[in-house]
Design an enzyme around this catalytic site. Structure first.
Site, PDB file in Angstrom:
ATOM      1  N   HIS A   1     105.488 -76.314 118.474  1.00 44.61           N
ATOM      2  CA  HIS A   1     106.858 -75.683 118.815  1.00 44.61           C
ATOM      3  C   HIS A   1     107.794 -76.474 119.380  1.00 44.61           C
ATOM      4  CE1 HIS A   1     103.988 -71.895 118.972  1.00 44.61           C
ATOM      5  NE2 HIS A   1     104.892 -71.816 117.832  1.00 44.61           N
ATOM      6  N   HIS A   2     107.449 -77.784 119.207  1.00 44.98           N
ATOM      7  CA  HIS A   2     108.392 -78.878 119.962  1.00 44.98           C
ATOM      8  C   HIS A   2     109.565 -78.866 119.351  1.00 44.98           C
ATOM      9  CE1 HIS A   2     107.974 -81.108 116.250  1.00 44.98           C
ATOM     10  NE2 HIS A   2     108.838 -82.025 116.813  1.00 44.98           N
TER      11      HIS A   2
ATOM     12  N   LYS B   1     108.059 -74.487 110.570  1.00 40.12           N
ATOM     13  CA  LYS B   1     108.318 -74.598 109.045  1.00 40.12           C
ATOM     14  C   LYS B   1     107.415 -74.830 108.163  1.00 40.12           C
ATOM     15  CE  LYS B   1     111.950 -74.036 105.988  1.00 40.12           C
ATOM     16  NZ  LYS B   1     110.899 -73.191 105.182  1.00 40.12           N
TER      17      LYS B   1
ATOM     18  N   LYS C   1     105.554 -84.286 108.622  1.00 43.57           N
ATOM     19  CA  LYS C   1     106.679 -84.302 107.763  1.00 43.57           C
ATOM     20  C   LYS C   1     107.854 -84.022 107.952  1.00 43.57           C
ATOM     21  CE  LYS C   1     104.990 -82.113 104.057  1.00 43.57           C
ATOM     22  NZ  LYS C   1     104.564 -81.051 103.009  1.00 43.57           N
TER      23      LYS C   1
ATOM     24  N   LYS D   1     102.402 -73.004 108.432  1.00 40.62           N
ATOM     25  CA  LYS D   1     101.763 -73.022 107.049  1.00 40.62           C
ATOM     26  C   LYS D   1     101.068 -71.496 107.219  1.00 40.62           C
ATOM     27  CE  LYS D   1     101.463 -75.350 103.328  1.00 40.62           C
ATOM     28  NZ  LYS D   1     102.297 -76.761 103.172  1.00 40.62           N
TER      29      LYS D   1
ATOM     30  N   SER E   1     114.683 -77.471 101.967  1.00 38.27           N
ATOM     31  CA  SER E   1     114.733 -75.817 102.537  1.00 38.27           C
ATOM     32  C   SER E   1     115.632 -76.095 103.732  1.00 38.27           C
ATOM     33  CB  SER E   1     113.001 -75.774 103.095  1.00 38.27           C
ATOM     34  OG  SER E   1     112.539 -75.223 102.164  1.00 38.27           O
TER      35      SER E   1
HETATM   36  N1  GLU Z   1     105.349 -75.962 100.945  1.00 41.60           N
HETATM   37  C1  GLU Z   1     106.130 -77.066 100.976  1.00 41.60           C
HETATM   38  C2  GLU Z   1     105.433 -78.254 101.564  1.00 41.60           C
HETATM   39  O1  GLU Z   1     104.321 -78.298 101.895  1.00 41.60           O
HETATM   40  C3  GLU Z   1     107.614 -76.668 101.392  1.00 41.60           C
HETATM   41  C4  GLU Z   1     107.635 -76.186 102.802  1.00 41.60           C
HETATM   42  C5  GLU Z   1     109.124 -75.749 103.246  1.00 41.60           C
HETATM   43  O2  GLU Z   1     109.983 -75.919 102.511  1.00 41.60           O
HETATM   44  O3  GLU Z   1     109.199 -75.209 104.298  1.00 41.60           O
HETATM   45  O4  GLU Z   1     106.076 -79.118 101.888  1.00 41.60           O
END
Ligand code: GLU
Length: 478
Positions: free
Chosen positions: A70-71, A76, A100, A112, A369
């Protein structure tokens, strides 16, 4: 897609593998133990079970949403539909999302989701019911929202599922002006952005192309620069693998090997990616492709084929201690999340191969995204305000140059120069820039310390530094 290997006894769980890579890199950062522990930990894990009526029978569906960090908010990350889903896997994938996002400077925490089903076992209506119920569970627990947690497609899900989730969210939260930003990877008609579908595969291409452009790095690998003529093999022809293969092929690489669940196909002179895809659509199998010189029924065979660049684009743990030594590629580009185990990393490093890590290489999806989310919050299509203005300004400039020089540009040149950006042009250009900038950040991190011998450690160290700095700004840590 290659079948997933179960983790061998001597190997680690997926989440442990991520933790192991983190620990290896944490040594190269400036933070103390407490802060590192906080960065590494999964902040929230929501495990749910809900009933769905499937053909008159109640089925209890197991599903998850993990918010790793939550930083920065929102969290996402995609939602995976697979029978292999379990808490450890979703936690590992959520953690990778945190690193990422930091790697490509996307201001989100990692998350996720996973629904433990095989989508092929259900009709479209049943899938819709499962997806809408999952979305409702997320809304009820406040685990979704444009400022809270923003899911996206992942293995086994796509635009259609994202559309159902958005509709469920909007039905349960009427009147929320920014509600379209609660999910990305939506159909364009529901507020999606052009270029999102191909973004991950295109990002893989941009990332590897950037690496191949570096004279010094290529010299060390005994390779020439540039994409043209490089022999590429791709494992998995889903959304990511197909688009990556497509862009390599379109830019002059020789696609020598491809694989899907049914097996692998090879041709040292090159496979026509579009023709292979058409063959699979028509006959149900890539093995029916006429112009392959060799076919095998093992999807994993492609991993060991003779090529310069190997792109595993399916699931995690496909290259481990048992097959890493057989990989012939000099560059392994992780288009999937976690396709290599730490053992595989070590073996490949000793062989002198370079692994381009997932948290960088497949970050194109989340980068676009982010653009989609920005579009939703700004309520305007990219390019809408400036396209015509820029076309006018470019045309004026051309006219002035023509009248000053007395020379005319051709109609084709005029079209190219005067063209104002459409949404997709801006999305591609933003993605390309993100991949180039991030590659060079990681490369510099790797070169900054002789003890950092691989790009994964460099990527982790780079990401940990950024996340740690944002925690320090919160003032909790001394
Ligand atoms: N599922 C993709 C990933 O592993 C996209 C995640 C996204 O767009 O939030 O990077």
């Amino acid at each position: 897609m290659a079948t997933k290997k179960t983790t061998a006894a001597h190997e680690y769980s997926f989440f442990n593998s991520v933790e192991r890579s983190f620990d290896k890199a944490a040594k190269f950062t400036k933070f103390d133990k407490g802060l590192l522990e906080q960065i590494k930990a999964c902040n929230s894990v929501y495990q749910m079970r809900f009933p769905v009526n499937i053909r008159g029978q109640v089925q209890v569906i197991e599903a998850y949403r993990v918010q790793h960090s939550h930083h920065k908010l929102p969290c996402k990350g995609g939602i995976r539909y697979s029978t292999a889903v379990n808490q450890d896997e979703v936690m590992a994938l959520a953690a990778l999302m945190t690193y990422k996002c930091a790697t490509v400077n996307v201001p989100f925490g990692g998350g996720k989701g996973g629904i433990k089903i095989n989508p092929k076992d259900y009709t479209v209506e049943e899938l819709e019911r499962i997806t809408r119920r999952y979305a409702a569970e997320l809304v009820k627990k406040n685990f979704i929202g444009p400022g809270i947690d923003v899911p996206a497609p992942d293995y086994g899900s796509g635009e259609r599922e994202m559309g159902w989730i958005l509709d469920t969210y909007q039905a349960m939260r009427p009147g929320e002006i920014d509600s379209a930003g609660c999910i990305t990877g939506k159909p364009i008609a529901q507020g999606g952005v052009r270029g999102r579908k191909e973004a991950t595969g295109l990002g893989v291409f941009y990332g590897i192309r950037e690496m191949l452009s570096n004279v010094e790095d290529m010299k060390k690998l005994g390779m020439t620069t540039g994409v043209e003529g490089k022999r590429v093999a791709v494992q998995g022809l889903g959304n990511v693998g197909y688009h990556a293969a497509h862009y390599f092929h379109a830019n002059g690489a020789i696609v020598v090997g491809l694989s899907e669940m049914e097996g692998s196909i090879f041709n040292p002179k090159g496979l026509d990616v579009e023709a292979v895809m058409a063959c699979r659509r028509e006959t149900g199998s890539i093995l029916n492709y006429k112009h392959a010189t060799k076919t095998t029924k093992k999807a994993s065979d492609v991993l060991e084929c003779d090529c310069d660049i190997l792109i595993p684009a399916a699931l995690e743990n496909v290259i481990d201690g048992s097959n890493a030594a057989k990989v012939k590629a000099k560059i392994i580009g992780e288009a999937a999340n976690g396709p290599l185990t730490p053992e595989a990393d070590e073996i490949l490093l000793k062989k002198g191969a370079v692994v381009v890590p997932d948290m960088y290489l497949n970050a194109g999806g989340v980068t676009v995204s982010y653009f989609e989310w920005l579009k939703n919050l700004s309520h305007v299509r990219f390019g809408r305000m400036e396209k015509r203005f820029q076309e006018g300004a470019h045309a004026n400039m051309l006219n002035t140059v023509e009248s000053l020089t007395g020379k005319k540009v051709s109609a084709a040149e005029r079209k190219l120069i005067a063209h104002g950006p459409d949404e997709v042009d801006l999305v591609y250009s933003g993605l390309e820039d993100s991949m180039i900038v991030s590659y060079n950040e990681i490369r510099e991190m790797r070169l900054s310390n002789k003890k950092i011998t691989d790009l994964r450690t460099a990527s982790f160290a780079n990401a940990i530094n950024k996340i740690g700095d944002s925690y320090l700004q919160l003032g909790i840590f001394p």
